[in-house]
Design a protein around this motif. Structure first.
Motif, short mmCIF file in Angstrom:
data_model
loop_
_atom_site.label_atom_id
_atom_site.label_comp_id
_atom_site.label_asym_id
_atom_site.label_seq_id
_atom_site.Cartn_x
_atom_site.Cartn_y
_atom_site.Cartn_z
N LYS A 154 60.99 84.42 4.36
CA LYS A 154 59.76 84.93 3.74
C LYS A 154 59.35 86.20 4.47
N GLU A 155 59.10 87.23 3.73
CA GLU A 155 58.73 88.53 4.30
C GLU A 155 59.69 88.95 5.42
N GLY A 156 60.96 88.76 5.15
CA GLY A 156 61.99 89.22 6.08
C GLY A 156 62.21 88.33 7.30
N LYS A 157 61.47 87.22 7.39
CA LYS A 157 61.60 86.34 8.58
C LYS A 157 62.07 84.95 8.17
N MET B 290 77.43 91.04 10.21
CA MET B 290 77.14 90.42 11.52
C MET B 290 77.35 91.37 12.69
N ARG B 291 78.03 92.49 12.46
CA ARG B 291 78.43 93.35 13.57
C ARG B 291 77.23 93.89 14.37
N SER B 292 76.08 94.00 13.74
CA SER B 292 74.90 94.57 14.43
C SER B 292 74.08 93.49 15.15
N THR B 293 74.56 92.26 15.19
CA THR B 293 73.79 91.15 15.79
C THR B 293 73.45 91.40 17.26
N GLU C 292 67.89 87.04 13.29
CA GLU C 292 68.11 88.23 12.47
C GLU C 292 68.66 87.79 11.11
N VAL C 293 68.06 88.29 10.06
CA VAL C 293 68.40 87.86 8.70
C VAL C 293 69.47 88.78 8.09
N LYS C 294 70.54 88.20 7.58
CA LYS C 294 71.64 89.00 7.00
C LYS C 294 71.91 88.59 5.54
N MET D 142 71.76 85.09 10.95
CA MET D 142 72.11 83.99 10.04
C MET D 142 72.19 84.45 8.60
N TRP D 143 72.93 83.65 7.79
CA TRP D 143 73.13 83.92 6.37
C TRP D 143 73.50 82.61 5.68
#
Ligand code: UGA
Ligand code: MN
Length: 355
Positions: free
Chosen positions: A245-248, A220-223, A307-309, A228-229
């Motif tokens: 899906k496809e990173g989104k 999460m540090r780069s948020t 942002e996907v984590k 979310m996760w």
């Protein structure tokens, strides 16, 4: 019977039948006060209905929300001032803890808590986990008018940068059918972060009973906006996760949709402090079950910007664990006035474990 001008007016402008309803000035005043009182009562109870709606009736509450909006009030927003007290804090980490990279973003971890037999145990476990992470600022906000002494000593002992607040829930919410737990605490912490947090920092809500893998903090540090996760051990599906899906993010996999735009748990996201500060009105509503959704909506976030984590939301790094509740007992000390049990009981009382 009235003899004044308005009675004359009444006689001239209404059919004969209505004349028997004529009222004296005094009666009219009483009637006006009664009508006004009823109106105010209806408005206030409407507002209460909105707040006491159970999570499954959220759609109904939304409809009523519109009516309240027209009166300039927003459901879930407090109608009375909230009590917020700063107890103590530490700005710089004890050098004996993990080495810090001063240019790395600070994670503001917000933990609401309240006095009960398990409180010290929960915070000891969580706090010790946090000492393994660098660049943490722990905001512990107690749902109480005063800060507990054992928590103050724990925070000082841990050596983490911290802020200890007393942030009692307004009484009106405590009486509701579905109590909005931890909201007064998080609202106060939000205010603190907005006033004192570094723009490069990250905000994360972590309830006192959850279990967390320290690798989550580096995720999460780069948020920058909101990340979310997945959260494990929650709800009907044993997990709550964004669908990726496809990173989104394209939706949410959650056992309790309840009409929410963001179907996530409190431990399932982090927010960039700089991004949050740019929003016009950041808030968390006093509506049980809708705290996360209300908060994220107030950030004007669109699903496509999440942002996907956690490896594209495929790993579990936090669990919504819950601790069994213990009754608050009074120990029988009759035969233990001269042994360790007496001192032990005194210490347990200090920790809030017994009466
Ligand atoms: C779930 C969510 O994970 C919470 O984020 C959410 O606030 C809560 O539901 C809700 O909607 O009410 P859950 O495990 O059901 O959490 O609730 P608790 O763990 O009992 O309470 C959440 C947090 O609020 C905890 O950190 C707890 O210490 C604190 N809390 C609870 C208070 O500050 N005051 C209370 O009276 C009860
Ligand atoms: Mn919990």
């Amino acid at each position: 019977m009235a003899t004044d001008k308005s009675w004359q007016w009444w006689k001239e402008h209404t059919p004969q039948y209505f004349h028997k309803f004529a009222m004296s000035r005094r009666q009219r005043v009483i009637m006006a006060v009664f009508l006004l009182g009823s109106f105010v009562y209806i408005i206030l109870t409407q507002e209460r209905v909105v707040r006491t709606q159970g999570p499954t009736e959220f759609e109904l509450a939304l409809r009523k929300r519109r009516a309240v909006h027209m009166l300039g009030r927003v459901p879930g927003e407090p109608t009375h001032p909230e009590v917020r007290k700063f107890c103590s804090g530490l700005a710089k980490q004890n050098p004996n803890l993990v080495a810090e990279n001063e240019s790395s973003p600070v994670i503001y971890v917000v933990t609401p808590t309240y006095k009960r037999p398990e409180m010290v145990a929960e915070l000891t476990r969580l706090g010790q986990t946090l000492t393994m992470v660098q660049r943490i600022h722990w905001i512990v906000a107690e749902d109480s008018a005063t800060c507990s002494a054992p928590i103050t000593s724990l925070l000082k002992r841990l050596g983490l940068p911290y802020t200890h607040l007393a942030t009692p829930m307004p009484e009106i919410y405590r009486r509701e059918k579905f109590v909005p737990r931890g909201v007064s605490n998080r609202r106060a912490a939000l205010q603190w972060v907005q006033a004192n947090g570094e723009n490069t920092g990250v905000l994360f809500f972590l309830d006192d009973d959850n279990a967390v893998d320290i690798r989550l903090f580096e995720e999460m540090r780069s948020t920058k906006t909101v990340s979310m996760w997945p959260v494990g051990l929650i709800g009907e599906y044993t997990v709550s996760s964004p669908i990726v899906k496809e990173g989104k993010v394209v939706g949410f996999y959650d056992g309790w949709p309840a009409g929410r735009k963001f179907q996530v748990d409190m431990a399932g996201f982090a927010v960039g402090v700089g991004y949050m500060k740019k929003q016009r009105k950041v808030t968390m509503p006093y509506i049980a079950g809708h705290e996360e959704d209300g908060f994220l909506k107030s950030l004007n976030l669109s699903i496509s910007n999440i942002e996907v984590k956690a490896d594209r939301c495929t790993n579990i790094l936090v669990w919504h664990t819950r601790t069994a509740k213990n009754p608050i007992r009074t120990l029988n000390m009759e035969t233990h006035q001269n042994d360790n049990i007496k001192v032990l009981a005194d210490n347990m009382r200090h920790l809030g474990m017994i009466k």
